[in-house]
Structure formats: structure tokens, C-alpha cells
Scaffold this motif. Structure first.
Motif, PDB file in Angstrom:
ATOM      1  N   GLU A 173       0.818  -1.223   0.000  1.00 51.12           N
ATOM      2  CA  GLU A 173       0.000   0.000   0.000  1.00 51.12           C
ATOM      3  C   GLU A 173       0.845   1.264   0.000  1.00 51.12           C
ATOM      4  O   GLU A 173       0.462   2.267  -0.604  1.00 51.12           O
ATOM      5  N   LEU A 180       1.800   2.074  -3.564  1.00 49.27           N
ATOM      6  CA  LEU A 180       0.662   2.612  -4.310  1.00 49.27           C
ATOM      7  C   LEU A 180       0.351   4.037  -3.873  1.00 49.27           C
ATOM      8  O   LEU A 180       0.105   4.911  -4.712  1.00 49.27           O
ATOM      9  N   ILE A 216       0.443   7.252  -6.358  1.00 47.73           N
ATOM     10  CA  ILE A 216      -0.738   8.109  -6.557  1.00 47.73           C
ATOM     11  C   ILE A 216      -0.375   9.567  -6.304  1.00 47.73           C
ATOM     12  O   ILE A 216      -0.796  10.452  -7.053  1.00 47.73           O
ATOM     13  N   THR A 257      -5.278   0.394  -9.654  1.00 47.59           N
ATOM     14  CA  THR A 257      -6.465   0.926  -8.979  1.00 47.59           C
ATOM     15  C   THR A 257      -7.768   0.593  -9.687  1.00 47.59           C
ATOM     16  O   THR A 257      -8.825   0.656  -9.072  1.00 47.59           O
ATOM     17  N   GLU A 293      -9.044   2.542 -11.747  1.00 50.05           N
ATOM     18  CA  GLU A 293      -9.697   3.837 -11.969  1.00 50.05           C
ATOM     19  C   GLU A 293      -9.598   4.271 -13.430  1.00 50.05           C
ATOM     20  O   GLU A 293      -8.517   4.316 -14.005  1.00 50.05           O
TER      21      GLU A 293
END
Length: 180
Positions: free
Chosen positions: A75, A78, A82, A134, A136
Motif C-alpha cells: 500500500e 501505491l 498516486i 487501482t 480507476e
């Protein structure tokens, strides 16, 4: 090379990347104040120059997304990827023509743009990794738009004309190499 030696080398390089190189950069290069990455560092991690190369912002973001997707879904990788993409989004695109800057200040003010589009190439692969990580749509769309801008700039732009004269005709390898 036999399978045993191959495995030994994979282990050595994996250890070097994950337990030496990456911790150094994550400790010293992540700009927690302004976002993105500081890449002009001394051997001990001291910041030498706070300006940011935009292609390096894309490259750092890509690397962390790549590691998240293909090594281990950590995490923290990531999260930092981001924030790297957020720096790209907020500071690295010239609103007048949509192209990316080449060089910005630590807080993202533009310094210069170059006649080639390497910033766009690295941003495209960074957004692509984040789209995979993700799911997204925003990142998938940004990856496609930015890669298309890279291709268009190199194939359909007066700025991409050869920097060499007819005296010794030469073709640069930057675009084909980056497009791979």
C-alpha cells in the motif's frame, strides 16, 4: 545459464532493489511537502537541487506502480505512486497546449519545455500502471491521452523535425526506443 544460477541472480537483484536501492529513494526522494520526487541527491541522500525533471516524476510514479502490480501489492508503494501522479496532474501539463513541461520547480512552477516529448512517454506508462493497480478510469484515460500526445508529437509535429542537417543525414532513436 542453468536454472539454479538464474535463481541466484534473481535473488541478488531483487534484494538489491527492494532492500537497498528502493529504501534509499523512498526515504530521501519522496517530496512530502509538494508532491512528486526529488531526484538530485547526494550519495547520503542530501538534496542537491530541488528542481524536478518531469520525466523523472513519471518514471518514479511508474516504478512504484510497476512494483505494486508485479512484485508485491504494498500500500505504501501505491500511495506514493498516486501522489506522484497527482503532482503530474497538478503541475506538469502546460494548459496552453496540453504538452508537458520538461523541468519544473519543487512546487511545480514551470521552468522549460523541450522539443521532444519524453515527459509524455513516462507519464503515459505511469498512468497505465496506476490504471492497472487501482482500476480507476481516470488513470486509463490519462494513459491513453498522454501516450497519444507523445505519438502525435513525434509523428505529426513541426517541433519533432530533425535536429540534424542534410550534411550527414541521421535519424534519432529516441522516439522508436521510447515507443517500445
Amino acid at each position: 545459464m542453468n536454472p539454479t544460477r538464474r535463481r541466484e541472480l534473481v535473488d541478488v537483484y531483487r534484494d538489491g532493489l527492494l532492500n537497498d536501492t528502493l529504501p534509499f529513494w523512498l526515504t530521501h526522494a519522496v517530496d512530502h511537502e509538494h508532491g512528486g520526487f526529488l531526484t538530485s541527491l547526494n550519495r547520503n541522500g542530501t538534496v542537491i537541487d530541488t528542481d524536478k525533471g518531469v520525466w523523472q516524476q513519471g518514471r518514479g510514479t511508474w516504478l512504484l506502480g510497476e512494483l505494486y502490480n508485479n512484485v508485491e501489492p504494498r500500500e505504501d508503494w501505491l500511495r506514493i505512486a498516486i501522489q506522484g501522479a497527482a503532482f503530474l496532474d497538478q503541475h506538469c501539463f502546460d494548459p496552453t497546449d496540453g504538452r508537458m513541461w520538461f523541468h519544473v520547480t519543487q512546487d511545480g512552477r514551470p521552468i522549460r519545455k523541450r522539443r521532444y516529448a519524453y515527459s509524455e512517454c513516462f507519464a503515459a506508462i505511469a498512468y497505465g500502471e496506476l490504471a492497472m493497480a487501482t482500476g480507476e478510469a481516470h488513470y486509463r484515460e490519462r494513459a491513453n491521452e498522454t501516450f497519444q500526445r507523445f505519438v502525435d508529437h513525434n509523428l505529426n509535429s513541426e517541433e519533432a523535425s530533425s535536429k540534424y542537417t542534410g550534411t550527414r543525414p541521421t535519424r534519432g532513436i529516441g522516439f522508436p526506443m521510447m515507443a517500445i
